[in-house]
Structure formats: structure tokens, C-alpha cells
Design an enzyme around this catalytic site. Sequence first.
Site, PDB file in Angstrom:
ATOM      1  N   HIS A 149       0.837  -1.206   0.000  1.00 59.26           N
ATOM      2  CA  HIS A 149       0.000   0.000   0.000  1.00 59.26           C
ATOM      3  C   HIS A 149       0.871   1.254   0.000  1.00 59.26           C
ATOM      4  O   HIS A 149       0.625   2.198  -0.769  1.00 59.26           O
ATOM      5  CB  HIS A 149      -0.907  -0.021   1.231  1.00 59.26           C
ATOM      6  CG  HIS A 149      -1.721   1.224   1.419  1.00 59.26           C
ATOM      7  ND1 HIS A 149      -3.017   1.353   0.979  1.00 59.26           N
ATOM      8  CD2 HIS A 149      -1.406   2.424   1.991  1.00 59.26           C
ATOM      9  CE1 HIS A 149      -3.474   2.547   1.279  1.00 59.26           C
ATOM     10  NE2 HIS A 149      -2.519   3.224   1.898  1.00 59.26           N
ATOM     11  N   GLU A 150       1.891   1.269   0.834  1.00 58.31           N
ATOM     12  CA  GLU A 150       2.765   2.448   0.902  1.00 58.31           C
ATOM     13  C   GLU A 150       3.596   2.587  -0.367  1.00 58.31           C
ATOM     14  O   GLU A 150       3.845   3.709  -0.832  1.00 58.31           O
ATOM     15  CB  GLU A 150       3.664   2.357   2.136  1.00 58.31           C
ATOM     16  CG  GLU A 150       2.925   2.307   3.468  1.00 58.31           C
ATOM     17  CD  GLU A 150       1.915   3.435   3.636  1.00 58.31           C
ATOM     18  OE1 GLU A 150       2.130   4.533   3.069  1.00 58.31           O
ATOM     19  OE2 GLU A 150       0.902   3.225   4.316  1.00 58.31           O
ATOM     20  N   HIS A 203       1.559   4.388  -2.909  1.00 62.37           N
ATOM     21  CA  HIS A 203       1.586   5.847  -2.752  1.00 62.37           C
ATOM     22  C   HIS A 203       2.852   6.436  -3.383  1.00 62.37           C
ATOM     23  O   HIS A 203       2.817   7.498  -4.015  1.00 62.37           O
ATOM     24  CB  HIS A 203       1.538   6.221  -1.273  1.00 62.37           C
ATOM     25  CG  HIS A 203       0.175   6.115  -0.664  1.00 62.37           C
ATOM     26  ND1 HIS A 203      -0.948   6.610  -1.275  1.00 62.37           N
ATOM     27  CD2 HIS A 203      -0.244   5.578   0.522  1.00 62.37           C
ATOM     28  CE1 HIS A 203      -2.012   6.381  -0.506  1.00 62.37           C
ATOM     29  NE2 HIS A 203      -1.602   5.756   0.580  1.00 62.37           N
ATOM     30  N   GLU A 215      -6.433   6.859  -1.117  1.00 61.96           N
ATOM     31  CA  GLU A 215      -6.393   5.653  -0.295  1.00 61.96           C
ATOM     32  C   GLU A 215      -7.034   4.472  -1.014  1.00 61.96           C
ATOM     33  O   GLU A 215      -6.520   3.357  -0.981  1.00 61.96           O
ATOM     34  CB  GLU A 215      -7.091   5.908   1.042  1.00 61.96           C
ATOM     35  CG  GLU A 215      -6.355   6.850   1.979  1.00 61.96           C
ATOM     36  CD  GLU A 215      -4.940   6.385   2.286  1.00 61.96           C
ATOM     37  OE1 GLU A 215      -4.712   5.159   2.435  1.00 61.96           O
ATOM     38  OE2 GLU A 215      -4.051   7.255   2.363  1.00 61.96           O
TER      39      GLU A 215
END
Length: 277
Positions: free
Chosen positions: A130-131, A134, A201
Site C-alpha cells: 500500500h505504501e 503511494h 487511499e
Amino acid sequence: MYRFKTFLLMTLLTVIFIILGGAIAGEGGLFTAFIFALVLNFISYWYSDRIAIKMTKSKPLPKEKAPNLHRMIEDLSRKADLPKPDVYITPSNQPNAFATGRSPNKAAIALTEGIMDMLDKEELEGVIAHELSHIKNRDTLISTLAAVMAGALAFIARLGRYRMLFGRRNKGAGALLQIAALIFAPLAAIIVKMAISRTREYKADARAAEISGRPDGLASALEKMERYMKSGGENMEVNEATSHMFILNPLSSEGISKLFSSHPPTEDRITRLRQMR
């Protein structure tokens, strides 16, 4: 597209900053706020990763102290076609994580002590993916710019309130403008920041499932983290301006604060991930 978003965010927050400075201190305040905003944008653009790390009290995590974690990040970075980011540890028992940096080549991932203890391998892979998402989407620059500018706006608004209470007060329309600016300028900046955060998100969750190949891993991680938050676990000692950078809001969201949450409902995120199976 990310360059346009970055430019738009910097422009909007700078305009709000100038309006607030002008309302507080007149024409002199307009010029001062403009110069200050330019300097702030320059610093936050080039040093966004250092600013975020310092604001969250994170420390470097050497490879020899966590070889398995570093190996995991290396593997996931390769799958995401990204250079391996720097790795930091954040001193908190709350399970959480964030990414920062102005570009994939200047990126960092920070994990709290709590998340390292709570999650299993597949869940941790989901969070790291997930990071990395980003970082891949260049969200990290936008989020850090928003954090720095929102924090500065909140600070100058406090100075304005102090000046109204103890300094020379404007009269008539000037006083009304000053009051309106002190209330609505920081609020407008927060709304801009939140609008960007909620959308990114969902996108990062979807991309993380592709990178890790296990949407259930991230879904399970979010469930555990949300359960910790709802059970009354400790809030992190972080500035509210940086809360949108984390995978889950590290500060409790109760009452009216939920209306301005930087994150979409965790239950919705989990449902979307489960459906990706």
C-alpha cells in the site's frame, strides 16, 4: 497528472495562506504571507521526506536489525518496479505506517513498532505494498506538501487569534473579514487536503493488492488495525497536520471530526479488497 495535482494543491494553499495573512495584517501581511508561502513551498518540496520523518519522530531502521523486513521491501519494490525506499521505525505501539518523499528515488517508508509486532507476514506485505503504491503514484509529495502548508496555516491562524485578543483590533468590515479568514481559510485548506487523501487511499489499496497478489493480506491488516483503534488503543504523538499521511488516521476520530476525516471508512476499504478475490 501528478505534477498538475501538485501544482494545483500548492497554488490553492498558497492563495489561502496569502488571504489569511492579508486579513490579519493588511497589505503588509499580504506581501509577507506571499514570501513566506514561496519559501515554505520550496522547502517542503525539496525536503518533504526529512520534514515528515522529523515530524513523526521516526528513526532509520538498519538492514542488520531487520533483515527479513528489508528483504520483503526489496521484493515488493521489485514487483512494483520501484527503487527500494529508505526504511524507518516510528516509536509507537499503535499499528500504523506511512510513506513520504518527493519522488520514487527520494522515498521512505516508516512502520511503527506496534505494526511490526501485530501483523503476520502476508498482512505486513499488504501494508508495505500500500505504501509503495503511494510512492508509485507520487502521492507522497502531495501529502507532505499538504501537511506542511496545513500546519503553517493553523499556526498563522493561532497568531491571528492572539493578535485579535491582545493586539490592535480592526473595526467594522475589516474586523469581520479578519474573523472570517481566521475561521474559513484553515478550514478550506483542510478540505482541499482531505479531498485528495480519500481518493488516493482507495487507489493505493487496489494497487497494493496487485503488487502483493494478496488482497486478503491488506484487508486482514486493516481489520486488526481498526480493531486496535476502536478498542481504545493509544493515539500516536503526531501533529494533526500529518495524520492524513498514515494508512489509518493515527488520531481518534470521534464526533464532528469524522466529517473531516482524511481517510475513507475502513469498512469500505476492507469490503473492496475482499471483493478483489
